[in-house]
Design an enzyme around this catalytic site. Structure first.
Site, PDB file in Angstrom:
ATOM      1  N   ASP A  13       0.747  -1.277  -0.067  1.00  0.00           N
ATOM      2  CA  ASP A  13       0.209  -0.017   0.039  1.00  0.00           C
ATOM      3  C   ASP A  13       0.948   1.241   0.215  1.00  0.00           C
ATOM      4  OD1 ASP A  13       0.548  -1.219   2.587  1.00  0.00           O
ATOM      5  OD2 ASP A  13      -0.261   0.843   3.310  1.00  0.00           O
ATOM      6  N   ASP A  59       4.584   7.788   1.170  1.00  0.00           N
ATOM      7  CA  ASP A  59       4.316   7.271   2.366  1.00  0.00           C
ATOM      8  C   ASP A  59       5.564   7.476   3.298  1.00  0.00           C
ATOM      9  OD1 ASP A  59       1.718   7.517   2.255  1.00  0.00           O
ATOM     10  OD2 ASP A  59       1.264   5.361   2.317  1.00  0.00           O
TER      11      ASP A  59
END
Ligand code: AMP
Ligand code: MG
Length: 472
Positions: A244, A254
């Site tokens: 993810d 991220d």
């Protein structure tokens, strides 16, 4: 002047299964602490009064044209499939098409709970927000594909983590937030029509020349195989390479417990949640292949001829290790001043790295010093460098302009972890001078800056940061 964001949204037009419409949750006392004018210009975002900007980038005021939503995705976390993740503390405000013709997402991170928050509070604290701001912008300045930071606000609210921390919201900009996990969620649920729609969307947005799912897989492979060696070449450790956190665009995304290595060791891990060292520095290429295999598995679900697709996808994934190795070699050749390709170059590079690991040599400073005469000083036993340098100097005689190659490949400044921590500690006390200075110096990482020698130094013993935390 008023703040104006020229939204042109496409994700909000996709089927409802792709997201949940979700407005950001207002905060008590927003205060703008950072704004990226250069990026704003690229995006065509015009600035307003500081307080108006604080209201918008805190989520208190939804700007005209925004269609806020939380995106659905799933993913493998440390190798284990989690069937539902999604934006649990972020909302996509919308997209803009920049002066360069590129479509980009504008996302608020830390903007409150969403239907995908699970047990989380939907918030972020100032530390990870400023870490992501500084590190993502530093990566950009280093020439590495990455999401970027447009703004940071303090919320005036307290967030509970290891203790009470000041809350903050980051405005993140990305070529998209499509992840391997965005494909996985529809594949795992058997939502094939949605998977097909997503595949078309990803191709149109990122790889318009790609012809079908397997071509998309190839394009993502190429992008990831280009990206990871760039991380390796600056000593970057992502920390949480879950599927993810793996962007289809090939941008670094991220930034959680990420860090740059000081002294070189291939097994370096910083993330406090990575107890097994799955995402250690030297494991990153292998993990990128593993993540691509998960994308392949997801994409295949939409193919009519599954057997043929498995064969083709296997071939595509199996070609990735060689591609990573070639790109790694190109990056590390440059780091020791080589452009020509000769047999024995791999051994020369590997030998240097082995000696660096044995001698606690600082990764950044050692390579930077190859262009001068102080590289040997980076080694606990300088003789270990000297014996390597004999072969290296002989090899350099067959290069045209090694000094220029070295200079372009080896930055003087990286966001050293102890400096990032010191910057955060100052900001928590209301002092943003270290943030401003770090940002300014890291914007020109290849230029020696007379008044910034302290930012080149590795941590003194008391300054070493052994682990970085997610802040979740
Ligand atoms: P990350 O570690 O940022 O990649 O996040 C992994 C997953 O946890 C994502 O689905 C996030 O949205 C979710 N998450 C992380 N922190 C929070 C939080 N404070 N509140 C809600 N969800 C969160
Ligand atoms: Mg994530």
């Amino acid at each position: 002047m008023t703040l104006m964001i020229p939204f042109d949204n496409s994700y909000a037009r996709l089927p409802g299964a792709f997201f949940a419409r979700q407005a950001p949750e207002p905060v008590r006392a927003p205060r703008l602490v950072a704004f990226n004018d250069d990026l704003a210009r690229v995006l065509g975002v015009s600035c307003g009064e500081a307080q108006d900007m604080a209201e918008v980038f805190a989520g208190n005021q939804v700007p005209q044209g925004a269609e806020p939503l939380a995106q659905l995705y799933s993913g493998h976390q440390f190798g284990t499939y989690n069937p539902q993740l999604g934006d649990g503390r972020a909302v996509l405000l919308g997209e803009v098409i920049g002066a360069d013709g590129v479509r980009r997402d504008i996302q608020l991170k830390g903007s409150g709970r969403t239907p995908f928050s699970r047990q989380g509070d939907g918030r972020a604290w100032l530390g990870p927000v400023l870490r992501e701001y500084v590190v993502s912008e530093a990566m950009h300045a280093l020439g590495i594909p990455t999401t970027r930071a447009l703004a940071a606000v303090e919320t005036g609210e307290v967030v509970l983590r290891e203790g009470p921390m000041p809350g903050a919201v980051l405005t993140r900009v990305a070529q998209s937030h499509l992840r391997v996990g965005t494909f996985q969620v529809f594949a795992a649920r058997g939502q094939i029509a949605d998977l097909r729609r997503l595949t078309e969307y990803a191709i149109a947005r990122h790889y318009p020349e790609a012809n079908g799912p397997m071509d998309l897989l190839r394009a993502v492979r190429d992008a990831q195989a280009a990206l990871i060696p760039q991380w390796m070449a600056v000593g970057f450790i992502h920390g949480v390479m879950n599927t993810d956190n793996c962007a289809i665009s090939g941008e670094t995304i991220d930034y959680g417990p990420c860090a740059f290595m000081d002294s070189y060791h291939p097994n370096t891990v910083y993330s406090s949640i990575d107890r097994m060292g799955r995402y250690a520095y030297s494991n990153q290429p292998e993990i990128a292949v593993w993540n691509l295999a998960q994308l392949a598995t997801a994409l295949i679900q939409q193919m009519e001829d599954k057997e043929g697709a498995v064969e083709e996808a296997t071939e595509i994934v199996h070609a990735m290790p060689d591609q990573l190795q070639r790109n790694w070699l190109m990056r590390f050749r440059a780091k020791i001043g080589l452009v020509r390709e000769e047999e024995g170059d791999v051994e020369l590079i590997s030998d240097l790295l082995t000696r660096m690991a044995q001698n606690q040599a600082d990764f950044t400073n050692t390579f930077r010093a190859l262009g001068g005469d102080a590289a040997r000083d980076q080694f606990t036993d300088p003789g270990a460098f000297d014996t390597w340098a004999e072969g290296w100097l002989a090899r350099l005689t067959r290069e045209d302009d090694p000094a220029a190659t070295l200079r372009a490949a080896n930055p003087a400044y990286i966001p050293r972890n102890h400096r990032v921590e010191q910057m955060i500690q100052a900001a928590v006390k209301g002092d943003y001078a270290p943030f401003d200075r770090l940002s300014a110096v890291l914007a020109r990482p290849f230029d020696d800056q007379a008044d910034a020698n302290d930012l080149k130094r590795p941590p003194a013993q008391g300054e070493v940061v052994h682990a970085t935390f997610c802040g979740t």
